[in-house]
Design a protein around this motif. Structure first.
Motif, PDB file in Angstrom:
ATOM      1  N   ASP A 280      -0.401   0.220  -7.026  1.00 56.15           N
ATOM      2  CA  ASP A 280       1.022  -0.186  -6.691  1.00 56.15           C
ATOM      3  C   ASP A 280       0.912  -0.805  -5.275  1.00 56.15           C
ATOM      4  O   ASP A 280       1.477  -0.016  -4.335  1.00 56.15           O
ATOM      5  N   TRP A 282       0.861  -4.177  -2.353  1.00 51.50           N
ATOM      6  CA  TRP A 282       1.684  -5.535  -2.112  1.00 51.50           C
ATOM      7  C   TRP A 282       0.911  -6.316  -0.996  1.00 51.50           C
ATOM      8  O   TRP A 282      -0.298  -6.309  -0.719  1.00 51.50           O
ATOM      9  N   GLY A 288       5.771  -6.699  -3.667  1.00 46.26           N
ATOM     10  CA  GLY A 288       5.059  -5.747  -4.315  1.00 46.26           C
ATOM     11  C   GLY A 288       4.496  -6.367  -5.547  1.00 46.26           C
ATOM     12  O   GLY A 288       5.229  -7.054  -6.312  1.00 46.26           O
ATOM     13  N   TRP A 322       7.889  -1.997  -3.650  1.00 48.35           N
ATOM     14  CA  TRP A 322       6.678  -1.082  -4.152  1.00 48.35           C
ATOM     15  C   TRP A 322       7.035   0.178  -3.938  1.00 48.35           C
ATOM     16  O   TRP A 322       8.033   0.652  -3.275  1.00 48.35           O
TER      17      TRP A 322
END
Length: 436
Positions: A280, A282, A288, A322
């Protein structure tokens, strides 16, 4: 073939569009007007959306696949209006939640194999112990000494917090500073620190410390961030680096390395067998972009798999979005929360993808909160209580009021959370039958 209102003789695309979107081929940004049938929607410009919100009639016209397709990118959504259709199929649901007194002041906990509801607990003093929630047995195994980070300045409200990770067998544990850059791996048999972790000082405040523990080919391994744009895998017992590669960084004025990755790694979610990992992370300007790739291929075939390997796939692009719930339905299907492409234009719901292709396979509205799954059902820890969903149909099938879990013990078939001095546990419907 009839001429459509958009002016093209073609097949009609999904949904309708307002006249202003149809008249301007360069206009992509739009509001999605939910029809109440699942997440089906029409598209209109901001002005027409305001009219619709005030109860005025908005002309919506059929358009071809090409015209509707130009508005399909996640980033083109500027808002949602209306209410999605959420299917409900109530099923029998045991709402019994077991409360067990905790033996320490716990700041985090992690599941481990042990033939039942066995957990590692991290207490406020840094001690790590093994806890059998069924018997109440508690044994302190080691003490962590991860440095404090008093200079931490919370970004977007993300306070520094201690996080505990464990291998399935419960021999090794990693303690890290989420939204910081320090951590360590400990051998819980000897209490020794086997590996000092440092995620680098480039914006660590924007993400939890990238760390995950798993087993592969008989070894306990730890995946961990060693720089803002680099992940590595090390042997938990010896600290040996298994993903040595150079260079992964460069200085201003010099050419970029061939495999350079311009990506801030974030929270890591391993699939149930550890075959795939969901990251996860960015990129600038803050977008994100969760990524997924094949861990086995990374370790066995291509040391650059996490940078640009063939199994690496981006799953979505969401501006300023995100650090949001994610999980795995099974070893093949990652799930990410949120429908939309901008933090300010996000509809509660989930999107399901295929790990091998990166393609979206389904999406439905409704789930909100931390996500968990057991292959048959998706669980969402909403603020008011646990929601149970059928991921095959997108239907809401049950609720456990007041229970908001934070961890999933797959082996015991339990979802759990700490609530002050107690551990709260709920057995999933597909949980294994306890031994007599």
């Amino acid at each position: 073939m009839d001429l459509l209102p958009c002016g093209h003789a073609a097949y009609a695309g999904p949904g309708r569009m307002c006249r202003h979107l149809l008249a301007d081929a360069e206009r992509h940004r739009h509001v999605r007007l939910l029809t109440g049938r699942g997440i089906e929607y029409d598209r209109c410009c901001r002005d027409c959306a305001k009219d619709a919100d005030q109860g005025e009639r908005v002309d919506l016209l059929a358009a071809c696949e090409g015209c509707t397709g130009r508005c399909e990118a996640d980033w083109s959504i500027i808002g949602w209006q209306g209410t999605p259709g959420i299917g409900r199929r109530p099923e029998p649901c045991d709402t019994t939640v077991r409360d067990t007194p905790l033996p320490a002041d716990v700041v985090d906990f992690a599941p481990v194999d042990g033939g039942g509801s066995t957990w590692l607990l991290l207490d406020r003093d840094g001690r790590i112990g093994r806890f059998d929630a069924d018997s109440g047995d508690w044994t302190v195994l080691a003490a962590s000494s991860v440095p404090e980070e008093p200079d931490h300045d919370p970004w977007a409200g993300h306070e520094l917090r201690r996080r505990l990770h464990a291998d399935a067998g419960g021999r090794f544990a990693a303690v890290v500073n989420d939204f910081g850059h320090h951590g360590q791996v400990l051998d819980l048999r000897s209490g020794a620190v086997t590996l000092v972790l440092d995620g680098g000082d480039e914006r660590p405040d924007t993400v939890p410390f990238s760390a995950a523990m798993f087993e592969y080919r008989g070894r306990a391994l730890v995946m961990h961030r060693t720089a803002w744009n680099r992940l590595d895998v090390s042997d938990a017992a010896t600290g040996e680096l298994l993903t040595s590669r150079q260079p992964t960084s460069y200085t201003h004025g010099r050419p970029r390395p061939g495999h350079y990755l311009d990506y801030f790694h974030g929270a890591l979610y391993l699939s149930p067998t550890g075959r795939h990992v969901l990251d996860d992370g960015w990129v600038w300007h803050p977008i994100g972009i969760p990524h997924v790739w094949d861990v086995h291929r990374w370790l066995d075939d291509n040391v650059w798999e996490s940078e640009d390997g063939p199994s690496l796939h981006p799953l979505a692009q969401r501006a300023y979005h995100w650090n949001n719930p994610m999980c795995w339905l099974d070893d093949q299907r990652p799930v990410i929360a949120g429908l939309g492409g901008d933090d300010e234009a996000m509809l509660a719901g989930v999107r399901v993808f295929d790990a091998d292709t990166g393609s979206e396979t389904t999406a439905f509205a409704g789930p909100t909160g931390a996500l968990f799954a057991d292959g048959l059902r998706l669980y969402a820890a909403a603020a008011h209580g646990l929601q149970v969903w059928d991921p095959a149909t997108g239907e809401h099938t049950g609720t456990v009021p007041g229970f908001v879990p934070t961890r999933h013990h797959r082996g015991a078939g339990e979802l759990a959370c700490t609530d002050g001095p107690v551990l709260r546990r709920w057995r999933t419907p597909s949980a294994p039958t306890p031994a007599s």
